[in-house]
Motif scaffolding. Structure first.
Motif, short mmCIF file in Angstrom:
data_model
loop_
_atom_site.label_atom_id
_atom_site.label_comp_id
_atom_site.label_asym_id
_atom_site.label_seq_id
_atom_site.Cartn_x
_atom_site.Cartn_y
_atom_site.Cartn_z
N THR A 147 35.34 22.72 29.81
CA THR A 147 36.80 22.70 29.89
C THR A 147 37.42 24.06 29.58
O THR A 147 38.32 24.52 30.30
CB THR A 147 37.38 21.65 28.92
N ASN A 148 36.95 24.73 28.50
CA ASN A 148 37.62 26.00 28.19
C ASN A 148 37.23 27.12 29.15
O ASN A 148 37.98 28.07 29.33
CB ASN A 148 37.43 26.41 26.72
N MET A 149 36.07 27.00 29.80
CA MET A 149 35.71 28.00 30.81
C MET A 149 36.65 27.91 32.02
O MET A 149 37.10 28.92 32.56
CB MET A 149 34.26 27.81 31.25
N ASP A 255 34.56 39.53 39.13
CA ASP A 255 35.93 39.06 39.27
C ASP A 255 35.93 37.57 38.96
O ASP A 255 35.32 36.77 39.68
CB ASP A 255 36.43 39.32 40.69
N ILE A 256 36.60 37.16 37.90
CA ILE A 256 36.57 35.77 37.47
C ILE A 256 37.22 34.84 38.48
O ILE A 256 36.98 33.63 38.48
CB ILE A 256 37.25 35.63 36.09
N LEU A 257 38.05 35.38 39.37
CA LEU A 257 38.73 34.56 40.37
C LEU A 257 38.02 34.55 41.72
O LEU A 257 38.51 33.96 42.68
CB LEU A 257 40.18 35.03 40.55
N ALA A 258 36.87 35.21 41.79
CA ALA A 258 36.08 35.20 43.04
C ALA A 258 34.83 34.38 42.81
O ALA A 258 33.87 34.83 42.19
CB ALA A 258 35.72 36.63 43.44
N SER A 259 34.84 33.16 43.29
CA SER A 259 33.68 32.28 43.15
C SER A 259 32.64 32.63 44.20
O SER A 259 32.87 33.46 45.09
CB SER A 259 34.09 30.82 43.29
N GLY A 376 27.60 24.35 38.47
CA GLY A 376 27.68 25.27 37.35
C GLY A 376 29.13 25.40 36.94
O GLY A 376 29.85 24.41 36.89
N GLN A 377 29.58 26.61 36.65
CA GLN A 377 30.94 26.78 36.18
C GLN A 377 31.60 28.00 36.82
O GLN A 377 31.01 29.08 36.85
CB GLN A 377 30.98 26.97 34.66
N LEU A 378 32.84 27.80 37.31
CA LEU A 378 33.64 28.97 37.65
C LEU A 378 33.88 29.74 36.35
O LEU A 378 34.01 29.16 35.28
CB LEU A 378 34.97 28.56 38.27
N GLY A 379 33.97 31.05 36.46
CA GLY A 379 34.13 31.86 35.27
C GLY A 379 32.83 32.21 34.60
O GLY A 379 32.78 32.97 33.64
N SER A 380 31.74 31.63 35.14
CA SER A 380 30.41 31.91 34.61
C SER A 380 29.44 31.85 35.78
O SER A 380 29.82 32.05 36.92
CB SER A 380 30.06 30.88 33.53
N ARG A 381 28.19 31.53 35.53
CA ARG A 381 27.20 31.46 36.60
C ARG A 381 27.27 30.13 37.32
O ARG A 381 27.43 29.07 36.70
CB ARG A 381 25.79 31.71 36.03
N HIS A 382 27.16 30.17 38.63
CA HIS A 382 27.22 28.94 39.41
C HIS A 382 26.65 29.17 40.81
O HIS A 382 26.51 30.30 41.26
CB HIS A 382 28.66 28.42 39.52
#
Length: 392
Positions: A147-149, A255-259, A376-382
């Motif tokens: 959730t916080n990611m 870039d945290i907004l580029a999945s 996985g998670q946006l903002g991290s590895r996925h």
């Protein structure tokens, strides 16, 4: 990929709380449902695809070996490529490749999960699967959970582009407008933007109604060789473009907004020979409202920073907008079995292409659809997988 293989069977389990159904039985029931839909049997299957999760969140026991034995399959090909929620979209692409290479003729893909029955949250699932990872010693002291990611991604989008909580809420509103027609949806009630914004904060700026449901169930698909499809009286849905990539933190240079959807989407569209503007229906992974917003931009359905305006104009609502999304209610309202939503995204795309979605949300003469998954998670590895499907 076009006409190299066809999806001829699809089935979604109706349960959302499998308190009395073991995990292996869920796999068996969705397999039986998809094969019956195709007009085939377990005896016809010579290729099997499932996840390779050693934690047993999907395939139980010894994973694929246990499931092959449980189902009584006689195989020539097996694929357990694991990429969490994007795995099943990736499996369809792999099934087409295996069929074209002569490794199998009838490929069965199954997914199942029961976190609701086992009372396990996505945060628990993530913790169990990552505690032994090499990066855990550097990250776990800071308390990252699912959730916080995603809250961090939403906060960054708001900071960079002026996106508002009200705009995010429209994604939930669209999902609820669709879910009201789904008798199996966990949350079938239509909600308003105000309902979303007055629900409790879970991880700033995300509210409870910005989050997907926790549910059990699963689904299955049957992908076959053209010769097999020719003998079946089923609509012919063919994958025409696929893409997959792994997005990671790159030592902090990212870039945290580029999945991963930036690359997987571009690859799928290039192979299919179509553009985002050609797509009539899209199944887009919706673990949170921000997941949809980021992927709409990453896949090219709207420009970076324009996702908030795009969804607030009602563009995701069937019969209203120009890109109906998740017309079964998606993970936000209907089903997110095993905390993995890729399979249900594929099944609803197949329904739309067959003309079998609920009449209230069916896209007229739908012949081109997209399914996109994030594992996985946006903002991290996925892992990100994109598939373009066509009715022929």
């Amino acid at each position: 990929m076009k006409n190299k293989a066809f999806i001829v069977g699809a089935y979604e389990h109706p349960t959302r709380d499998a308190i009395d159904i073991p995990l292996a039985q869920l796999h068996a029931e969705v397999a039986a449902g998809a094969l019956a839909d195709a007009g085939l049997s377990l005896a016809d299957v010579d290729g099997y695809f499932c996840d390779g999760d050693v934690a047993g969140w999907d395939a139980p026991g010894c994973g694929p070996f246990s499931m092959v034995e449980y189902l009584g399959l006689n195989l020539r090909h097996l694929d357990t490529t694991e990429s969490w929620g994007s795995a099943y979209i990736n499996h369809v692409a792999h099934a087409v490749q295996a069929i074209e290479a002569g490794k199998c003729r009838v490929a069965l893909i199954t997914q199942a999960g029961r976190p609701r029955a086992e009372r396990k949250s996505p945060a628990q699932m993530h913790s169990e699967q990552t505690q032994s990872a090499y990066e855990a010693q550097f990250e776990l002291p800071y308390g990252p959970v699912v959730t916080n990611m995603y809250g961090m991604v939403a906060a960054r989008h708001m900071h960079e582009h002026g996106t508002t909580p009200e705009q995010l809420a429209w994604i939930k509103v669209a999902a609820s407008h669709h879910a009201q027609y789904n008798p199996n949806a966990v949350l079938p009630k239509v909600v308003t933007v105000e309902d979303v914004l007055t629900s409790p904060i879970v991880a700033t700026p995300l509210h409870r109604l910005d989050c997907c449901v926790i549910s059990d169930g699963g689904g299955a698909l049957v992908v076959v060789h053209p010769d097999v499809a020719r003998d079946l009286d089923r609509p012919k849905i063919t994958p025409i473009g696929a893409g997959f990539t792994v997005k990671h933190l790159n030592g902090g240079y990212f870039d945290i907004l580029a999945s991963g959807g930036v690359k997987s989407g571009a690859a799928a569209f290039a192979q299919a020979g179509v553009t985002p503007q050609d797509i009539q229906y899209a199944s887009i992974y919706d673990s949170f409202t921000i997941t949809v917003l980021v992927q709409l931009e990453n896949l090219g359905f709207c420009a970076p920073g324009q996702g908030g305006r795009f969804v607030a104009e009602g563009n995701l609502i069937a019969g209203v907008g120009r890109l109906p999304v998740n017309t079964d209610g998606g993970g936000l309202c209907s089903n997110h079995p095993g905390n993995r939503g890729g399979m249900t995204k594929l099944i609803e795309a197949v329904r739309q292409l067959r003309g079998e979605a609920h009449p209230a949300v069916q896209v007229p003469d739908c012949h081109l659809a997209l399914a996109h998954g994030t594992g996985g998670q946006l903002g991290s590895r996925h892992g990100s997988a994109t598939l373009v499907l066509e009715r022929v």
